[in-house]
Design a protein around this motif. Structure first.
Motif, PDB file in Angstrom:
ATOM      1  N   LEU A  50     -27.081   4.353  -1.812  1.00  0.00           N
ATOM      2  CA  LEU A  50     -26.492   3.680  -2.973  1.00  0.00           C
ATOM      3  C   LEU A  50     -25.160   4.301  -3.358  1.00  0.00           C
ATOM      4  O   LEU A  50     -24.188   3.595  -3.665  1.00  0.00           O
ATOM      5  N   ALA A  51     -25.112   5.647  -3.321  1.00  0.00           N
ATOM      6  CA  ALA A  51     -23.868   6.330  -3.669  1.00  0.00           C
ATOM      7  C   ALA A  51     -22.757   5.974  -2.688  1.00  0.00           C
ATOM      8  O   ALA A  51     -21.603   5.746  -3.066  1.00  0.00           O
ATOM      9  N   ALA A  52     -23.108   5.935  -1.381  1.00  0.00           N
ATOM     10  CA  ALA A  52     -22.103   5.585  -0.373  1.00  0.00           C
ATOM     11  C   ALA A  52     -21.591   4.161  -0.585  1.00  0.00           C
ATOM     12  O   ALA A  52     -20.393   3.879  -0.445  1.00  0.00           O
ATOM     13  N   GLY A  53     -22.485   3.225  -0.935  1.00  0.00           N
ATOM     14  CA  GLY A  53     -22.055   1.854  -1.197  1.00  0.00           C
ATOM     15  C   GLY A  53     -21.118   1.769  -2.385  1.00  0.00           C
ATOM     16  O   GLY A  53     -20.116   1.040  -2.360  1.00  0.00           O
ATOM     17  N   LEU A  54     -21.424   2.543  -3.450  1.00  0.00           N
ATOM     18  CA  LEU A  54     -20.561   2.531  -4.635  1.00  0.00           C
ATOM     19  C   LEU A  54     -19.192   3.115  -4.326  1.00  0.00           C
ATOM     20  O   LEU A  54     -18.157   2.604  -4.773  1.00  0.00           O
ATOM     21  N   VAL A  55     -19.200   4.224  -3.529  1.00  0.00           N
ATOM     22  CA  VAL A  55     -17.908   4.827  -3.168  1.00  0.00           C
ATOM     23  C   VAL A  55     -17.077   3.873  -2.323  1.00  0.00           C
ATOM     24  O   VAL A  55     -15.856   3.733  -2.511  1.00  0.00           O
ATOM     25  N   LEU A  56     -17.718   3.185  -1.388  1.00  0.00           N
ATOM     26  CA  LEU A  56     -16.999   2.221  -0.543  1.00  0.00           C
ATOM     27  C   LEU A  56     -16.419   1.068  -1.368  1.00  0.00           C
ATOM     28  O   LEU A  56     -15.273   0.654  -1.157  1.00  0.00           O
ATOM     29  N   ALA A  57     -17.198   0.558  -2.322  1.00  0.00           N
ATOM     30  CA  ALA A  57     -16.696  -0.526  -3.174  1.00  0.00           C
ATOM     31  C   ALA A  57     -15.512  -0.059  -4.014  1.00  0.00           C
ATOM     32  O   ALA A  57     -14.502  -0.779  -4.174  1.00  0.00           O
ATOM     33  N   ALA A  58     -15.628   1.170  -4.581  1.00  0.00           N
ATOM     34  CA  ALA A  58     -14.518   1.703  -5.369  1.00  0.00           C
ATOM     35  C   ALA A  58     -13.279   1.898  -4.518  1.00  0.00           C
ATOM     36  O   ALA A  58     -12.143   1.650  -4.960  1.00  0.00           O
ATOM     37  N   LEU A  59     -13.476   2.350  -3.253  1.00  0.00           N
ATOM     38  CA  LEU A  59     -12.339   2.536  -2.355  1.00  0.00           C
ATOM     39  C   LEU A  59     -11.644   1.216  -2.049  1.00  0.00           C
ATOM     40  O   LEU A  59     -10.406   1.134  -2.037  1.00  0.00           O
ATOM     41  N   VAL A  60     -12.433   0.165  -1.811  1.00  0.00           N
ATOM     42  CA  VAL A  60     -11.833  -1.146  -1.527  1.00  0.00           C
ATOM     43  C   VAL A  60     -11.033  -1.653  -2.716  1.00  0.00           C
ATOM     44  O   VAL A  60      -9.912  -2.166  -2.582  1.00  0.00           O
ATOM     45  N   VAL A  61     -11.596  -1.500  -3.916  1.00  0.00           N
ATOM     46  CA  VAL A  61     -10.889  -1.945  -5.124  1.00  0.00           C
ATOM     47  C   VAL A  61      -9.610  -1.156  -5.319  1.00  0.00           C
ATOM     48  O   VAL A  61      -8.552  -1.701  -5.666  1.00  0.00           O
ATOM     49  N   THR A  62      -9.680   0.169  -5.099  1.00  0.00           N
ATOM     50  CA  THR A  62      -8.483   1.008  -5.285  1.00  0.00           C
ATOM     51  C   THR A  62      -7.393   0.650  -4.288  1.00  0.00           C
ATOM     52  O   THR A  62      -6.213   0.546  -4.642  1.00  0.00           O
ATOM     53  N   LEU A  63      -7.774   0.448  -3.028  1.00  0.00           N
ATOM     54  CA  LEU A  63      -6.783   0.063  -2.026  1.00  0.00           C
ATOM     55  C   LEU A  63      -6.156  -1.297  -2.335  1.00  0.00           C
ATOM     56  O   LEU A  63      -4.954  -1.498  -2.142  1.00  0.00           O
ATOM     57  N   GLY A  64      -6.981  -2.231  -2.822  1.00  0.00           N
ATOM     58  CA  GLY A  64      -6.433  -3.543  -3.187  1.00  0.00           C
ATOM     59  C   GLY A  64      -5.427  -3.448  -4.317  1.00  0.00           C
ATOM     60  O   GLY A  64      -4.363  -4.087  -4.289  1.00  0.00           O
ATOM     61  N   ALA A  65      -5.758  -2.617  -5.331  1.00  0.00           N
ATOM     62  CA  ALA A  65      -4.830  -2.460  -6.457  1.00  0.00           C
ATOM     63  C   ALA A  65      -3.536  -1.795  -6.021  1.00  0.00           C
ATOM     64  O   ALA A  65      -2.437  -2.182  -6.447  1.00  0.00           O
ATOM     65  N   ALA A  66      -3.657  -0.778  -5.162  1.00  0.00           N
ATOM     66  CA  ALA A  66      -2.446  -0.106  -4.681  1.00  0.00           C
ATOM     67  C   ALA A  66      -1.584  -1.042  -3.859  1.00  0.00           C
ATOM     68  O   ALA A  66      -0.350  -1.048  -3.988  1.00  0.00           O
ATOM     69  N   GLN A  67      -2.214  -1.839  -2.998  1.00  0.00           N
ATOM     70  CA  GLN A  67      -1.460  -2.788  -2.191  1.00  0.00           C
ATOM     71  C   GLN A  67      -0.754  -3.820  -3.068  1.00  0.00           C
ATOM     72  O   GLN A  67       0.383  -4.227  -2.788  1.00  0.00           O
ATOM     73  N   ALA A  68      -1.441  -4.259  -4.141  1.00  0.00           N
ATOM     74  CA  ALA A  68      -0.820  -5.225  -5.050  1.00  0.00           C
ATOM     75  C   ALA A  68       0.391  -4.633  -5.755  1.00  0.00           C
ATOM     76  O   ALA A  68       1.412  -5.293  -5.934  1.00  0.00           O
ATOM     77  N   GLN A  69       0.281  -3.334  -6.150  1.00  0.00           N
ATOM     78  CA  GLN A  69       1.412  -2.689  -6.817  1.00  0.00           C
ATOM     79  C   GLN A  69       2.588  -2.508  -5.868  1.00  0.00           C
ATOM     80  O   GLN A  69       3.750  -2.617  -6.255  1.00  0.00           O
ATOM     81  N   ILE A  70       2.284  -2.256  -4.591  1.00  0.00           N
ATOM     82  CA  ILE A  70       3.367  -2.102  -3.621  1.00  0.00           C
ATOM     83  C   ILE A  70       4.037  -3.440  -3.325  1.00  0.00           C
ATOM     84  O   ILE A  70       5.257  -3.541  -3.176  1.00  0.00           O
ATOM     85  N   SER A  71       3.233  -4.527  -3.232  1.00  0.00           N
ATOM     86  CA  SER A  71       3.772  -5.846  -2.878  1.00  0.00           C
ATOM     87  C   SER A  71       4.465  -6.530  -4.041  1.00  0.00           C
ATOM     88  O   SER A  71       5.317  -7.397  -3.822  1.00  0.00           O
ATOM     89  N   ALA A  72       4.111  -6.170  -5.280  1.00  0.00           N
ATOM     90  CA  ALA A  72       4.669  -6.875  -6.441  1.00  0.00           C
ATOM     91  C   ALA A  72       6.186  -6.800  -6.502  1.00  0.00           C
ATOM     92  O   ALA A  72       6.858  -7.831  -6.669  1.00  0.00           O
ATOM     93  N   PRO A  73       6.815  -5.619  -6.352  1.00  0.00           N
ATOM     94  CA  PRO A  73       8.292  -5.601  -6.402  1.00  0.00           C
ATOM     95  C   PRO A  73       8.928  -6.414  -5.300  1.00  0.00           C
ATOM     96  O   PRO A  73       9.958  -7.059  -5.496  1.00  0.00           O
ATOM     97  N   VAL A  74       8.310  -6.396  -4.081  1.00  0.00           N
ATOM     98  CA  VAL A  74       8.871  -7.166  -2.970  1.00  0.00           C
ATOM     99  C   VAL A  74       8.817  -8.662  -3.261  1.00  0.00           C
ATOM    100  O   VAL A  74       9.791  -9.401  -3.045  1.00  0.00           O
ATOM    101  N   LEU A  75       7.685  -9.133  -3.757  1.00  0.00           N
ATOM    102  CA  LEU A  75       7.553 -10.557  -4.084  1.00  0.00           C
ATOM    103  C   LEU A  75       8.494 -10.963  -5.197  1.00  0.00           C
ATOM    104  O   LEU A  75       9.104 -12.046  -5.161  1.00  0.00           O
ATOM    105  N   ALA A  76       8.615 -10.088  -6.209  1.00  0.00           N
ATOM    106  CA  ALA A  76       9.526 -10.399  -7.315  1.00  0.00           C
ATOM    107  C   ALA A  76      10.969 -10.471  -6.827  1.00  0.00           C
ATOM    108  O   ALA A  76      11.747 -11.332  -7.257  1.00  0.00           O
TER     109      ALA A  76
END
Length: 306
Positions: A61-87
């Protein structure tokens, strides 16, 4: 003979207020499906309900939670990196559209200026090479402004444009007989020409021998330019005689029938002076300058501007 006491019926209980909502009541009383309720009770009885109790299950269960948190964090970071380029790309696209629009507007202004210059040169050519009839040619071709006595005719749609009955327009298939149509304006203009008008305009649009009055839906087009009612027709000529001749003509009587049968508003008045602008564009099909010293026979040979 003894009489039995009357049997008194027991009063039925009052109906429930929600008796008419049996489906909704059943849903509220049995919010959980029986199958789900049975499965939940079985898990509780077996001790498998709730959080995992073994170390392996907890680690999973802990590994699943860590994996989900990692996916969410990577998605947010990717969005922050892509936002200036798209703008930036979006702003570049907006700037490009603005530049292209400005360029198109400049080209349109250049076209209008060149068209005016060509029309002006054509008018000057008509004046120089028209011979003794230069002014008449310029007048008939609409190359120059004209003013003088004449008539003013105002035509407008009926207040209730859906009524009408009997008359010259029934056979033409008009569904809205209270509206002024292109055919009506054609008859009015032709009637004015035949009555002696020297120049005619509709809502400031000068008419020439090549002008066309057409329709696009409910709009009337004069040389492909839409006009809106009321339609003001100005005609240069002998005002009083022109007005009388037109009203007595077949086209004048046609206009009178439209007024009487369909409620179309019309009014004609004699004017001491009317001013008509030059035609916005003048199309010269053929042109040949008149030779110097040419005799009258050459002038009447049919050559010239048309």
């Amino acid at each position: 003979m003894s009489q039995q006491p009357p049997v008194r019926s027991t009063a039925s209980p009052p109906p429930r207020p929600d008796a008419s909502m049996s489906l909704l009541t059943d849903v509220m009383d049995h919010s959980l499906d029986d199958g789900y309720a049975e499965a939940s009770a079985r898990r509780e009885a077996e001790g498998s309900a709730g959080m995992p109790r073994t170390l392996r299950a907890k680690l999973g269960l802990a590994a699943g939670l860590v994996l989900a948190a990692l996916v969410v964090t990577l998605g947010a970071a990717q969005a922050q990196i892509s936002a200036p380029v798209l703008a930036k790309e979006r702003q570049e696209l907006i700037d490009r559209i603005g530049r292209e629009t400005s360029a198109a507007d400049a080209l349109e202004k250049d076209v209008d200026g060149l068209s005016d210059d060509v029309a002006s040169r054509q008018r000057e050519a008509l004046k120089r090479h028209g011979g003794d009839q230069a002014e008449l040619v310029a007048l008939l071709s609409g190359a120059t402004e004209v003013s003088g006595p004449g008539v003013k005719l105002v035509i407008d749609d009926a207040k209730d444009a859906s009524q009408g009955g009997g008359g010259p327009r029934d056979s033409a298939g008009f569904s809205d007989t209270g509206r002024v149509r292109d055919r009506d304006m054609q008859r009015v203009v032709n009637g004015l020409w035949q009555s002696g008008a020297e120049a005619v305009s509709i809502n400031g649009q000068r008419l020439t021998a090549l002008s066309a009055i057409r329709a696009a839906g409910d709009a009337i087009l004069v040389d492909n330019k839409p006009l809106v009612p009321p339609y003001t027709v100005l005609a240069v000529g002998d005002g009083k005689d022109l007005s009388t001749t037109f009203q007595d003509s077949a086209d004048g009587q046609y206009l009178h029938v439209l007024q009487e049968n369909y409620g179309i508003s019309t009014g004609i008045s004699v004017e001491a002076e009317v001013r008509l602008p030059a035609a916005p564009s003048l199309t010269v099909r053929t042109a040949e300058p008149k030779a110097e010293g040419a005799d009258e026979g050459a002038a009447d040979s049919g050559k010239g501007a048309s």
